[in-house]
Design an enzyme around this catalytic site. Sequence first.
Site, mmCIF file in Angstrom:
data_model
loop_
_atom_site.group_PDB
_atom_site.id
_atom_site.type_symbol
_atom_site.label_atom_id
_atom_site.label_comp_id
_atom_site.label_asym_id
_atom_site.label_seq_id
_atom_site.Cartn_x
_atom_site.Cartn_y
_atom_site.Cartn_z
ATOM 1 N N HIS A 74 0.488 -1.382 -0.181
ATOM 2 C CA HIS A 74 0.325 -0.246 -0.759
ATOM 3 C C HIS A 74 0.597 1.341 0.044
ATOM 4 O O HIS A 74 0.565 2.139 -0.113
ATOM 5 C CB HIS A 74 -1.286 -0.107 1.522
ATOM 6 C CG HIS A 74 -1.882 -1.056 0.579
ATOM 7 N ND1 HIS A 74 -2.949 -0.862 1.953
ATOM 8 C CD2 HIS A 74 -3.037 -1.372 -0.556
ATOM 9 C CE1 HIS A 74 -4.094 -1.869 1.196
ATOM 10 N NE2 HIS A 74 -4.274 -1.997 0.042
ATOM 11 N N GLU A 90 -11.557 -10.654 -4.737
ATOM 12 C CA GLU A 90 -10.431 -10.488 -4.483
ATOM 13 C C GLU A 90 -10.094 -12.365 -3.629
ATOM 14 O O GLU A 90 -8.788 -12.412 -3.532
ATOM 15 C CB GLU A 90 -9.817 -9.362 -3.522
ATOM 16 C CG GLU A 90 -10.896 -9.106 -2.361
ATOM 17 C CD GLU A 90 -10.561 -7.729 -2.379
ATOM 18 O OE1 GLU A 90 -8.917 -7.325 -2.210
ATOM 19 O OE2 GLU A 90 -10.790 -7.593 -0.873
ATOM 20 N N ASN A 112 -4.555 -7.524 -6.895
ATOM 21 C CA ASN A 112 -3.618 -7.444 -6.136
ATOM 22 C C ASN A 112 -3.889 -8.746 -5.281
ATOM 23 O O ASN A 112 -2.558 -9.745 -4.871
ATOM 24 C CB ASN A 112 -3.559 -6.307 -5.286
ATOM 25 C CG ASN A 112 -3.024 -4.853 -6.264
ATOM 26 O OD1 ASN A 112 -3.281 -5.680 -7.288
ATOM 27 N ND2 ASN A 112 -4.051 -3.822 -6.122
ATOM 28 N N ASP A 113 -4.747 -9.044 -4.586
ATOM 29 C CA ASP A 113 -5.226 -9.661 -3.512
ATOM 30 C C ASP A 113 -5.139 -11.174 -4.266
ATOM 31 O O ASP A 113 -4.851 -12.486 -3.859
ATOM 32 C CB ASP A 113 -6.029 -9.285 -2.810
ATOM 33 C CG ASP A 113 -5.884 -8.380 -1.456
ATOM 34 O OD1 ASP A 113 -4.311 -8.862 -1.149
ATOM 35 O OD2 ASP A 113 -6.298 -7.369 -0.430
ATOM 36 N N CYS A 163 -10.052 -3.020 -10.391
ATOM 37 C CA CYS A 163 -9.043 -1.689 -9.528
ATOM 38 C C CYS A 163 -8.036 -3.220 -9.189
ATOM 39 O O CYS A 163 -7.688 -1.736 -8.717
ATOM 40 C CB CYS A 163 -9.897 -1.275 -8.423
ATOM 41 S SG CYS A 163 -10.646 -2.577 -7.477
HETATM 42 C C1 PEP Z 1 -6.775 -5.195 -4.706
HETATM 43 O O1 PEP Z 1 -6.744 -6.158 -3.678
HETATM 44 O O2 PEP Z 1 -6.471 -5.442 -6.010
HETATM 45 C C2 PEP Z 1 -7.271 -4.219 -4.212
HETATM 46 C C3 PEP Z 1 -7.745 -3.017 -5.541
HETATM 47 O O3 PEP Z 1 -7.767 -3.674 -3.402
HETATM 48 P P1 PEP Z 1 -5.928 -3.593 -2.256
HETATM 49 O O4 PEP Z 1 -4.960 -3.049 -3.090
HETATM 50 O O5 PEP Z 1 -6.193 -1.618 -1.577
HETATM 51 O O6 PEP Z 1 -5.775 -4.594 -1.432
HETATM 52 MG MG MG Z 2 -7.321 -5.508 -2.059
#
Ligand code: PEP
Ligand code: MG
Length: 581
Positions: free
Chosen positions: A191, A433, A456-457, A504
Amino acid sequence: MRLTGLGVSAGIGVGTAVVLRRSTGNLGFGIPTSRVGREIDRLQAAREAAREQIRHIKDRIASNVGAEHAYLFDAQLLMLDDRMLVERAIEIIQQSRVNAETALQRTLDEISALFSRGDDPYLRERRGDVSDVVGRLCGNLRAGGDPLDMFRELEGPLVLVADELTPSVIAQLDWQRLAALVSDEGSWTYHTAILARSLRVPAVAGLRNASVVVPPGALVAVDGTTGEVIVGPDSSTLEEVRGRASKRARFEQSLEEFRRLPAATADGVAIRLEANIESPDDAARAQERGAEGIGLFRSEFLLATGGQAALAEEAQYQAYTRLISSAAPAPVTVRTFDVSETQLPIQHAGVDGSRAPLGLRGIRLSLSVDEIFQAQLRALLRAARHGSLRIMFPFVSSVDELRAAREAMARAAATLRERGIDVPRVPTGVMIEVPSAALTADLLAAEADFFAIGTNDLIQYCLAVDRTDDRVSRLYEPLHPAILRLLRGVARAGRRRGIRVSVCGEMAADPVLLTLLVGLGITEFSMSPTAIPLAKQVLSELNAGDAARVASRALRAPTAADVERELIEFLAPKTGVRGQG
Ligand code: PEP
Ligand code: MG
């Protein structure tokens, strides 16, 4: 000295090193001659405070345990006046122009080196005492305030080198004077890296020991694209780095024309590009970069910067109102808090801060601390009337959780109506996710208004690779066949149920991966605002029909490398997009 890590926020920054060691709580930096006297005074004051403290301890031991044990502290008192300690640190401040904490640390290193050579029996015996005394002196220096307060007094441009960088540390800094960020830990989707990209500060993560080897006050050049960190560059290297920086600036300039254009593929498929942001104040800037709305507002950043006070309904209402009205009439999608127990700024019964991130996190945590969730939902529902709002829930793993979250939202709406407040209908969506959510996307699609795929997750949990651990970053493969299958399934489920599906995660910001996603039939994306102009340019040269054909070949490929080859072969002759970022 050259170090190489993971470039996590593109761009080039040159500045003097400020070293933050969260493990010791110390900030190390170079100082101008005019500050030498002040650092010496700080050190002298820390010594006088230490003298008082040690005397007090000695008296306590003498009266409670016996005078024969108190003599141990005489040794510590003598050390305070030993030439090798405070006096030597003062010399270092004067000669090397560093702050008191850094000088003390160097003094301790010198004494430790003496111990290891073993030529001073007195010091050898006192080794534990020396580090105790130095620890006390550093504690007294810190007692003057948060080390980050000192950052505000330093002249930029600065390169912050830290062992560990949390979003809340970055949030406290003055970014105008920040040339780059460098950290021992972390990787691409960390993050802090996401925040660095939003702020357009070049950053390199996963350097392991930069905070130990980079001397405070040294000149440092950071290339956030290649992951290179050059400590003490000579003039020709510096010139070469500056050349790279202006090349990059020209490349960014060439993308300017795309900012204002609507996103579409060469064969006329309209694509929706929105922005991921972390602060309500970023909404306007994101629109300037060409975003059609806010596709992901990471609401938990309110907690990282505002602490416990940010949990109050009224504080949140103000923040969401600022966000929604500054984006209006463009839509805003707010994700409810996606934090783990340790990141929640309160102590709460049943919440155990020692547990791992796969415990109570995201929607699970919100459902288990009802009053916090209710306050957030009420604040959001009240703010909805200021523009166009959608709410989504993070880390959903089953239909049950989605139902429970919607029920919580219905209760929040009922409470507001009892207060006489009108509540508009607000679409509710699910972050996809967690692999179980992706695999049951057809079931979730029947009860959700929209999906936002958090790659991402999704990648980290599907492939069992910690996204913040640079040692396994090689295994973090967005193009793994398992990921492609999950993405295809989610896109299909959305289409069949007629609900909107966006991506996203960071995948969308990479031109090659974006091509694949378009080929899978996804036409909505949310990404860091800085990535939007390049995405528009790539899309403008892409034929969606061709992308669909390459995606179906990619779906038959057995390895991530084969998938990548398919995509590169397809893209290279057309755009040459690889390597421009
Ligand atoms: C993700 O997990 O892809 C996401 C957009 O959320 P974050 O990166 O905040 O976990
Ligand atoms: Mg996430």
